[in-house]
Design a protein around this motif. Structure first.
Motif, short mmCIF file in Angstrom:
data_model
loop_
_atom_site.label_atom_id
_atom_site.label_comp_id
_atom_site.label_asym_id
_atom_site.label_seq_id
_atom_site.Cartn_x
_atom_site.Cartn_y
_atom_site.Cartn_z
N ILE A 1 54.52 8.16 50.86
CA ILE A 1 55.43 9.14 50.25
C ILE A 1 56.77 9.03 50.97
N PRO A 2 57.85 8.88 50.23
CA PRO A 2 59.16 8.80 50.89
C PRO A 2 59.41 10.02 51.78
N ASP A 3 59.90 9.76 52.98
CA ASP A 3 60.14 10.83 53.96
C ASP A 3 61.01 11.95 53.41
N GLU A 4 62.08 11.60 52.75
CA GLU A 4 63.00 12.62 52.23
C GLU A 4 62.31 13.49 51.18
N LEU A 5 61.45 12.88 50.37
CA LEU A 5 60.74 13.64 49.34
C LEU A 5 59.78 14.65 49.97
N ILE A 6 59.02 14.23 50.95
CA ILE A 6 58.07 15.15 51.57
C ILE A 6 58.81 16.26 52.31
N LYS A 7 59.93 15.94 52.93
CA LYS A 7 60.73 16.97 53.61
C LYS A 7 61.24 18.00 52.60
N GLU A 8 61.69 17.52 51.45
CA GLU A 8 62.19 18.45 50.43
C GLU A 8 61.05 19.30 49.87
N VAL A 9 59.89 18.69 49.69
CA VAL A 9 58.73 19.45 49.21
C VAL A 9 58.36 20.52 50.23
N GLN A 10 58.37 20.19 51.50
CA GLN A 10 58.07 21.18 52.54
C GLN A 10 59.10 22.30 52.51
N ARG A 11 60.36 21.94 52.39
CA ARG A 11 61.42 22.94 52.38
C ARG A 11 61.29 23.86 51.18
N LEU A 12 61.10 23.28 50.00
CA LEU A 12 61.03 24.09 48.77
C LEU A 12 59.75 24.91 48.69
N SER A 13 58.65 24.38 49.19
CA SER A 13 57.39 25.11 49.12
C SER A 13 57.25 26.13 50.25
N GLY A 14 58.05 25.95 51.30
CA GLY A 14 57.96 26.87 52.43
C GLY A 14 56.78 26.59 53.34
N GLN A 15 56.13 25.46 53.14
CA GLN A 15 54.97 25.10 53.96
C GLN A 15 55.42 24.35 55.21
N LYS A 16 54.71 24.58 56.30
CA LYS A 16 55.09 23.98 57.57
C LYS A 16 54.54 22.56 57.75
N THR A 17 53.35 22.31 57.18
CA THR A 17 52.76 20.99 57.35
C THR A 17 52.87 20.19 56.06
N LYS A 18 52.80 18.88 56.22
CA LYS A 18 52.86 17.99 55.06
C LYS A 18 51.65 18.24 54.15
N THR A 19 50.49 18.40 54.77
CA THR A 19 49.27 18.63 53.98
C THR A 19 49.39 19.90 53.16
N GLN A 20 49.81 21.00 53.79
CA GLN A 20 49.96 22.26 53.06
C GLN A 20 50.97 22.12 51.93
N ALA A 21 52.05 21.42 52.19
CA ALA A 21 53.07 21.24 51.16
C ALA A 21 52.53 20.45 49.98
N ILE A 22 51.82 19.37 50.26
CA ILE A 22 51.28 18.53 49.17
C ILE A 22 50.24 19.30 48.38
N VAL A 23 49.35 20.02 49.06
CA VAL A 23 48.32 20.80 48.37
C VAL A 23 48.98 21.87 47.49
N THR A 24 49.98 22.56 48.01
CA THR A 24 50.68 23.60 47.25
C THR A 24 51.30 23.02 45.98
N VAL A 25 51.96 21.89 46.14
CA VAL A 25 52.63 21.27 44.99
C VAL A 25 51.60 20.76 43.98
N MET A 26 50.50 20.20 44.45
CA MET A 26 49.46 19.71 43.54
C MET A 26 48.81 20.86 42.77
N GLU A 27 48.54 21.97 43.46
CA GLU A 27 47.96 23.14 42.79
C GLU A 27 48.91 23.67 41.73
#
Length: 77
Positions: free
Chosen positions: A7-33
């Motif tokens: 996953i591109p670093d910038e994309l995962i950072k933006e997903v974390q920022r927008l989702s408000g999740q602190k970890t990459k895993t939490q961010a990805i799970v939140t977005v997938m749900e």
């Protein structure tokens, strides 16, 4: 489930920022749900006008009340 993803670093950072999740895993799970929820809603909305549901809630309520009265009369015996 463990997975190795590229996953591109910038994309995962933006997903974390927008989702408000602190970890990459939490961010990805939140977005997938969220994605799954949105797709399910789209699928339901696509059925609009294709399914005809006639439901008389008043008739159903009357039937339930009558059944409850019958159960009470049996229990009182």
């Amino acid at each position: 489930m463990r997975a190795t993803l590229n996953i591109p670093d910038e994309l995962i950072k933006e997903v974390q920022r927008l989702s408000g999740q602190k970890t990459k895993t939490q961010a990805i799970v939140t977005v997938m749900e969220d994605y799954v929820r949105r797709k399910k809603m789209e699928n339901l909305l696509a059925l609009r006008g294709k399914i005809n549901i006639e439901y008389d809630w008043e008739q159903e309520e009357d039937a339930e009340l009558k059944a409850a009265e019958e159960r009470e009369s049996y229990a009182a015996r």
